[in-house]
Motif scaffolding. Structure first.
Motif, PDB file in Angstrom:
ATOM      1  N   THR A 145     -51.667  -7.021-104.559  1.00 13.46           N
ATOM      2  CA  THR A 145     -51.580  -7.618-105.896  1.00 13.46           C
ATOM      3  C   THR A 145     -52.048  -6.599-106.917  1.00 13.46           C
ATOM      4  O   THR A 145     -52.939  -5.783-106.646  1.00 13.46           O
ATOM      5  CB  THR A 145     -52.446  -8.884-106.026  1.00 13.46           C
ATOM      6  OG1 THR A 145     -53.826  -8.539-105.874  1.00 13.46           O
ATOM      7  CG2 THR A 145     -52.073  -9.930-104.992  1.00 13.46           C
ATOM      8  N   VAL A 146     -51.453  -6.664-108.086  1.00 12.03           N
ATOM      9  CA  VAL A 146     -51.856  -5.834-109.217  1.00 12.03           C
ATOM     10  C   VAL A 146     -51.985  -6.748-110.428  1.00 12.03           C
ATOM     11  O   VAL A 146     -51.051  -7.473-110.768  1.00 12.03           O
ATOM     12  CB  VAL A 146     -50.839  -4.711-109.503  1.00 12.03           C
ATOM     13  CG1 VAL A 146     -51.278  -3.900-110.719  1.00 12.03           C
ATOM     14  CG2 VAL A 146     -50.680  -3.809-108.284  1.00 12.03           C
ATOM     15  N   SER A 147     -53.162  -6.733-111.071  1.00  8.85           N
ATOM     16  CA  SER A 147     -53.422  -7.582-112.227  1.00  8.85           C
ATOM     17  C   SER A 147     -53.750  -6.725-113.441  1.00  8.85           C
ATOM     18  O   SER A 147     -54.402  -5.678-113.320  1.00  8.85           O
ATOM     19  CB  SER A 147     -54.592  -8.528-111.950  1.00  8.85           C
ATOM     20  OG  SER A 147     -54.325  -9.371-110.865  1.00  8.85           O
ATOM     21  N   TYR A 148     -53.325  -7.217-114.595  1.00 10.63           N
ATOM     22  CA  TYR A 148     -53.623  -6.533-115.857  1.00 10.63           C
ATOM     23  C   TYR A 148     -54.148  -7.558-116.851  1.00 10.63           C
ATOM     24  O   TYR A 148     -53.520  -8.617-117.054  1.00 10.63           O
ATOM     25  CB  TYR A 148     -52.380  -5.843-116.423  1.00 10.63           C
ATOM     26  CG  TYR A 148     -52.641  -5.116-117.718  1.00 10.63           C
ATOM     27  CD1 TYR A 148     -53.344  -3.913-117.729  1.00 10.63           C
ATOM     28  CD2 TYR A 148     -52.195  -5.641-118.939  1.00 10.63           C
ATOM     29  CE1 TYR A 148     -53.595  -3.240-118.910  1.00 10.63           C
ATOM     30  CE2 TYR A 148     -52.436  -4.974-120.131  1.00 10.63           C
ATOM     31  CZ  TYR A 148     -53.144  -3.775-120.106  1.00 10.63           C
ATOM     32  OH  TYR A 148     -53.399  -3.119-121.291  1.00 10.63           O
ATOM     33  N   ALA A 149     -55.304  -7.261-117.439  1.00 12.42           N
ATOM     34  CA  ALA A 149     -55.895  -8.141-118.438  1.00 12.42           C
ATOM     35  C   ALA A 149     -55.312  -7.799-119.801  1.00 12.42           C
ATOM     36  O   ALA A 149     -55.632  -6.750-120.375  1.00 12.42           O
ATOM     37  CB  ALA A 149     -57.406  -7.989-118.443  1.00 12.42           C
ATOM     38  N   LEU A 150     -54.439  -8.666-120.302  1.00 13.45           N
ATOM     39  CA  LEU A 150     -53.845  -8.423-121.616  1.00 13.45           C
ATOM     40  C   LEU A 150     -54.906  -8.443-122.701  1.00 13.45           C
ATOM     41  O   LEU A 150     -54.839  -7.683-123.674  1.00 13.45           O
ATOM     42  CB  LEU A 150     -52.777  -9.479-121.899  1.00 13.45           C
ATOM     43  CG  LEU A 150     -51.594  -9.511-120.927  1.00 13.45           C
ATOM     44  CD1 LEU A 150     -50.691 -10.698-121.222  1.00 13.45           C
ATOM     45  CD2 LEU A 150     -50.801  -8.211-120.999  1.00 13.45           C
ATOM     46  N   THR A 205     -50.397 -11.159-113.245  1.00 13.07           N
ATOM     47  CA  THR A 205     -50.484 -10.605-111.890  1.00 13.07           C
ATOM     48  C   THR A 205     -49.113 -10.619-111.244  1.00 13.07           C
ATOM     49  O   THR A 205     -48.363 -11.586-111.378  1.00 13.07           O
ATOM     50  CB  THR A 205     -51.457 -11.429-111.025  1.00 13.07           C
ATOM     51  OG1 THR A 205     -52.750 -11.423-111.629  1.00 13.07           O
ATOM     52  CG2 THR A 205     -51.557 -10.864-109.610  1.00 13.07           C
ATOM     53  N   VAL A 206     -48.791  -9.537-110.552  1.00 12.31           N
ATOM     54  CA  VAL A 206     -47.622  -9.512-109.681  1.00 12.31           C
ATOM     55  C   VAL A 206     -48.111  -9.162-108.281  1.00 12.31           C
ATOM     56  O   VAL A 206     -49.091  -8.420-108.113  1.00 12.31           O
ATOM     57  CB  VAL A 206     -46.551  -8.508-110.148  1.00 12.31           C
ATOM     58  CG1 VAL A 206     -45.969  -8.929-111.487  1.00 12.31           C
ATOM     59  CG2 VAL A 206     -47.126  -7.097-110.248  1.00 12.31           C
ATOM     60  N   GLY A 207     -47.476  -9.731-107.274  1.00  7.35           N
ATOM     61  CA  GLY A 207     -47.952  -9.480-105.928  1.00  7.35           C
ATOM     62  C   GLY A 207     -46.887  -9.700-104.888  1.00  7.35           C
ATOM     63  O   GLY A 207     -45.834 -10.287-105.145  1.00  7.35           O
ATOM     64  N   ALA A 208     -47.175  -9.226-103.704  1.00  2.87           N
ATOM     65  CA  ALA A 208     -46.302  -9.420-102.546  1.00  2.87           C
ATOM     66  C   ALA A 208     -47.164  -9.773-101.347  1.00  2.87           C
ATOM     67  O   ALA A 208     -48.136  -9.078-101.042  1.00  2.87           O
ATOM     68  CB  ALA A 208     -45.490  -8.167-102.255  1.00  2.87           C
TER      69      ALA A 208
END
Length: 803
Positions: free
Chosen positions: A743-748, A755-758
Motif C-alpha cells: 500500500t502507498v498512502s499520501y496525506a493531501l 491510498t492505493v494498494g494491491a
C-alpha cells in the motif's frame, strides 16, 4: 478512562499487519499518554510497555487494521497474527456466509472472544461441510466492523481459569473505540485482477461528549461485494439423448461455466455504539451494543437437465441453486463500576443473539411437480442466544517485600439457548410427483421433527492473585469453579510467572488447566440435508442426517451424552528488549486436550443392521453424531522480532518479523461402543486429516513500514505453509504459498488521505487439485481450507477523511 475489569494481562508482542505495530510504537504511545496504561487480556496488573507481561499477547491497533486495506475483520486478523487461521471455502452451504476461524491450529470453538472484556456470543451456524472445524460453531468476527475497533488483543495462552469455558487456545479481546470527539469517514473500492469480485465499503466513526464526564462513540459500516468465480467448465452431458440415440443439439450451445466456485456475493450493514459516563466521583456507568445484518448468495451443485431432481418445465437447461442466508447479530451490555472502600466493584449484564435464516433461490422441490413447486424457499432458521451477568471485585493489599498483592474475585451467571425453526412446508415435504427427490434443491428445509428450543445455564466463581514481588519477579495464580445444569461441574487453575534476568532479558512461563463445555449447538442441533458424498464412484447426493445425542437414533446406537473437553497447557518464553528499538520474543507451548468433541463420520444402513433399524423411521440415508472421541496434543512456537530504524532525511522504517508453528498429534481415539463394531467409521481418515493437517503448520510474515513526509508505504510478505485434505482417492497436500501486499498512502492535508494498494500483488493461487479429484475439471482448486483463498490478486483505492 474505565479499566475493563474482566480484561487483563501483560502485553507482549504486537504482531504486524501491513503497517506493523512495533514494541517501540506501543512504548512511545504509553509514555505519551499515561492514562492509557496498557492493561489487556490475561492480567489485572497494568504495564507501560509491550514486553512487561508473563504471557504472549498480540496487540493490533485500528491503524494497523486499516492499513491492510482488508475489508473483513477476521481476514485482517489472519494477516496480523501468524497463529490465527481464517481459511476460504466455497460450495460449503452456510459456511460460505460465516467461515470458521481458529488459533494455534485448534478448533474454532477453542478460542474465547470478548468485546470490551465481556464474553461474545457465538454464531448459530454449525459447520457441517468439509471445512476445518467441522462440527464447531465460532464467533462471527466479521459481524464487528473494523471501523468500530480501537484495538484487538490476542492472548496466546490458555485462560479458562480466568474466563471460563472455551479459552483453551487463547482469548481474542476486541476493544471498541471510545473517543469523545473527532472521527473518521472512509470509502474503498476495488476488484480482483480477473475483473470480478467488485466491492465497495463505506464506513464512519465519530465520538461525542455526553455532559461533562461522558462519551459516546458511534461506528457504522456498509459493505457490498460481488461474487468471484474460479470454476472450470462442466464437460458432462447435460441433456437426455434424443430418441434415436443422438446427443441433444443444445449440448453445443450450453454455457458450461455453470458452477459457482469462489467468494459469495455479500452485503453487510453494521452499527456499534460505545458509551461511558462518570455518574459520581469514582463511579462509572458504561454500555456498548452492536447490530449486524448480512445477506449473501453462494452456489450449490448444478442440477443438470437430465437429472431427476430437475423439472425441465421450469428449468429446461438445468439450474444452479443459490443459498441466500440472512445472518443477523445483536448484542448489548450495560454495567456499573465503582469504588467501595478499597475494592473496585464491576457489575454488568449482557445479551447476545445470532440468527441464521436459510433461504434458497433459483431452486425447486421436484417432488411437488412443475405446477406446484415454488422456486424460492424459506428453509428454516437457527438461533443462538446468550445472557451473561457478572459481579467482579478487585483490590490491592500489602504483601511481602513491600509489594502489593492484587486480589480479584467474582461470580458469573450465563444462560445459553438454542432454537431451530422449521422451514416452510414446501422446503422439506415429499409431494410424491413421479418419485422425484423431495425438499428444496441446494438445501433441504428443516422439518418439524428437527425443531428444538432448549437452554442450559451455569454459575462460575473465581479467585485470582497477582504480585510484582520484586523488580525482577512477578507471579500470578487463578482458580475457577463452574457448575453446569446439563453435565456437571469443572475446576480449572492457572499459575504464571516472569523473571527479569537482566534489564533487557527475561524468562516467562505458565501452566494451566482448562475446559470447553459442549456448546448448545452441539447438544441440540439436528437436521437432515442433502450432501454430495464421494463413496469412490464420484460425488452423489445423499440425505445426510445430523442427530443430536438426545435423539432416538443416538439412543438406539448407544452414542452417549456429551461431556466437556479438558486441557492441560504449558508455555515457556523468552523476552529480549534490545537496543535502538529492537525487541524479540520467543514462546513455546504444549496443549493436551482430552475428550475432544467431533462431528462423526457417516454410518449407513449398509454398514450394520443396527444402523438400518435406527434409521428406519427417518428419511436419512446415513447418520452422524457429536461425540467425545479424541485426545490430542498440540505443540508449537511463536517468534516475533521488531526493530525501528531512523533513516535521517529519508524518514523512518519500522520492521517486524513474526513466525508461528504448531503441530497436532492424535494420542488416542476413544469412541463409544457402537453396535456391530463400527467404531472406526465414526472417526475416519477424513476426520483425522482435518483435525491434524487442515491448517498450515507454519505461518510467517515480514512487514516493512516506511514514512517520509506525507508519504507512508507498507509492504508485507506473508508465508503460509502446507496443509492437507483427504479425498476418497487419498490425501493431497497443498502449499506453501507466499503472498505480497503493498500500500502507498499520501496525506493531501491534515484531514484527507488517499491510498492505493494491491493484495496478493503477484496473483498467487492455491495448488490445483489432482486430476482425479477435480470433479470433471470443475473444482480446479481446493474448495476448503485454503489460507490464501482462490481469487488471485486484488487492487483497491481508498479515501479517508478525519474530523
Amino acid at each position: 478512562m474505565k479499566k475493563y475489569n474482566a480484561i487483563a494481562m501483560a502485553v507482549v508482542t504486537a504482531t504486524s499487519i501491513s503497517s506493523l505495530p512495533t514494541f517501540a510504537q506501543q512504548q512511545d504511545q504509553a509514555e505519551a499518554d499515561v492514562e492509557e496504561v496498557i492493561q489487556v487480556v490475561g492480567s489485572r496488573l497494568s504495564y507501560r510497555t509491550a514486553t512487561d507481561g508473563a504471557a504472549p499477547v498480540d496487540i493490533i491497533s485500528a491503524d494497523d487494521l486499516a492499513a491492510t486495506g482488508i475489508t473483513e475483520t477476521a481476514k485482517a486478523l489472519q494477516y496480523a497474527v501468524p497463529s490465527f487461521n481464517f481459511p476460504s471455502s466455497s460450495v460449503t452451504d452456510g459456511t460460505d456466509a460465516v467461515r470458521p476461524a481458529s488459533l494455534r491450529g485448534l478448533s474454532p470453538d477453542h478460542t474465547l472472544v470478548l468485546v470490551n472484556g465481556k464474553r461474545r456470543h457465538k454464531s448459530a451456524l454449525v459447520h457441517l461441510s468439509g471445512t476445518t472445524g467441522r462440527g464447531s460453531s465460532n464467533v462471527d468476527l466479521n459481524a464487528i466492523p473494523i471501523s468500530a475497533i480501537k484495538r484487538i488483543e490476542v492472548l496466546r495462552d490458555g485462560a479458562a481459569a480466568l474466563y471460563g469455558s472455551d479459552a483453551i487456545a487463547g482469548v481474542i479481546n476486541i476493544v471498541l473505540k471510545d473517543n469523545d470527539s473527532g472521527g473518521t469517514a472512509n470509502a474503498q473500492v476495488g476488484q480482483t485482477y480477473e475483473g470480478d469480485g467488485e466491492q465497495y465499503k463505506l464506513s464512519a466513526s465519530g465520538g461525542f461528549k455526553v455532559g461533562d464526564t461522558g462519551s459516546l462513540t458511534l461506528s457504522g459500516e456498509f459493505h457490498h461485494k460481488n461474487r468471484t468465480n474460479r470454476a472450470g467448465p462442466d464437460p458432462r452431458q447435460q441433456y437426455p439423448e434424443l430418441p434415436n440415440g443422438d446427443p441433444d443439439p443444445r449440448e453445443e450451445t450450453f454455457d458450461r461455466y455453470s458452477f459457482h466456485v469462489g467468494d459469495a456475493e455479500y452485503e453487510n450493514a453494521a452499527l456499534f455504539a460505545n458509551y461511558e459516563q462518570e455518574v459520581v466521583e469514582g463511579g462509572t456507568l458504561y454500555a456498548f451494543a452492536g447490530v449486524s445484518d448480512r445477506s449473501s448468495e453462494s452456489g450449490a451443485f448444478y442440477r443438470r437437465a437430465l437429472q431427476s431432481n430437475t423439472l425441465t418445465e421450469i428449468y429446461p437447461d438445468g439450474f444452479l441453486p443459490i443459498l441466500a442466508p440472512d445472518v443477523k447479530d445483536y448484542s448489548a451490555y450495560v454495567g456499573y463500576e465503582w469504588l467501595l472502600n478499597e475494592w473496585t466493584i464491576d457489575v454488568s449484564a449482557g445479551h447476545g443473539m445470532s440468527e441464521f435464516q436459510y433461504n434458497v433461490k433459483n431452486s425447486l422441490n421436484a417432488s411437488l411437480g412443475p405446477n406446484v413447486t415454488p422456486t424460492s424457499f424459506e428453509a428454516g432458521t437457527l438461533e443462538n442466544r446468550e445472557t451473561n451477568v457478572t459481579i467482579d471485585a478487585q483490590r490491592f493489599i500489602p504483601f511481602l517485600n513491600n509489594s502489593d498483592l492484587s486480589i480479584a474475585t467474582g461470580i458469573s451467571y450465563r444462560e445459553n439457548s438454542y432454537q431451530i425453526t422449521a422451514g416452510e412446508e414446501a422446503s422439506y415435504i415429499d409431494g410424491g410427483y413421479q418419485d422425484r427427490p423431495s425438499g428444496s434443491q441446494g438445501f433441504s428445509g428443516f422439518t418439524p421433527e428437527s425443531e428444538v428450543d432448549q437452554s442450559r445455564d451455569n454459575i462460575g466463581v473465581y479467585l485470582e492473585a497477582e504480585n510484582q514481588l520484586t523488580t525482577d519477579f512477578m507471579w500470578g495464580a487463578a482458580v475457577r469453579y463452574e457448575d453446569y445444569s446439563d453435565f456437571g461441574d469443572n475446576t480449572s487453575w492457572k499459575l504464571s510467572g516472569r523473571y527479569d534476568i537482566t534489564d533487557r532479558f527475561a524468562i516467562r512461563g505458565a501452566v494451566n488447566t482448562g475446559f470447553r463445555a459442549p456448546s448448545v449447538q452441539q447438544l441440540y442441533f439436528t437436521n437432515v440435508s442433502t450432501l454430495f458424498v464421494d463413496r469412490g464412484n464420484g460425488l452423489v447426493p445423499e440425505e445426510s442426517g445430523t442427530f443430536n445425542n438426545l435423539s432416538d437414533v443416538a439412543n438406539a446406537l448407544n452414542i452417549g451424552r456429551l461431556e466437556p473437553e479438558e486441557s492441560q497447557s504449558y508455555s515457556l518464553g523468552l523476552v529480549w528488549n534490545g537496543y535502538d528499538g529492537l525487541a524479540v520474543t520467543l514462546d513455546a507451548y504444549q496443549i493436551a486436550i482430552d475428550d475432544r468433541i467431533i462431528l462423526s463420520g457417516d454410518v449407513s444402513p449398509m454398514d450394520s443392521p443396527a444402523v438400518a433399524d435406527a434409521l428406519a423411521q427417518t428419511n436419512a440415508d446415513n447418520a452422524r453424531f457429536f461425540v467425545n472421541a479424541v485426545d490430542t496434543t498440540t505443540e508449537g512456537i511463536d517468534l516475533v522480532v521488531s526493530k525501528d530504524y531512523d533513516l535521517d532525511s529519508y524518514g523512518s522504517l519500522k520492521a517486524q518479523l513474526a513466525y508461528g508453528y504448531n503441530d497436532t498429534e492424535i494420542d488416542s481415539v476413544n469412541l463409544p461402543p457402537l453396535l456391530d463394531g463400527l467404531e472406526q467409521v465414526l472417526f475416519d481418515e477424513d476426520e483425522r486429516v482435518r483435525m491434524t493437517e487442515s491448517v498450515p503448520s507454519s505461518s510467517a510474515s515480514l512487514g516493512l513500514t516506511h514514512e517520509m513526509g506525507r508519504w507512508t508505504s507498507n509492504v508485507q510478505f506473508s508465508y503460509f505453509g502446507t496443509y492437507s485434505i483427504n479425498y476418497s482417492s487419498g490425501k493431497e497436500t497443498y502449499g506453501p504459498n507466499w503472498i505480497t501486499d503493498i500500500t502507498v498512502s499520501y496525506a493531501l492535508n491534515d484531514q484527507f488521505d488517499i491510498t492505493v494498494g494491491a493484495q496478493n500483488l503477484f496473483n498467487e493461487y492455491p495448488d490445483e487439485r489432482g486430476e482425479g479429484n477435480q470433479f470433471n475439471g470443475i473444482f480446479k482448486y481446493p474448495l476448503t481450507n485454503s489460507p490464501i483463498g482462490f481469487n488471485g490478486g486484488y487492487v483497491y483505492t481508498e479515501v479517508e477523511y478525519r474530523f
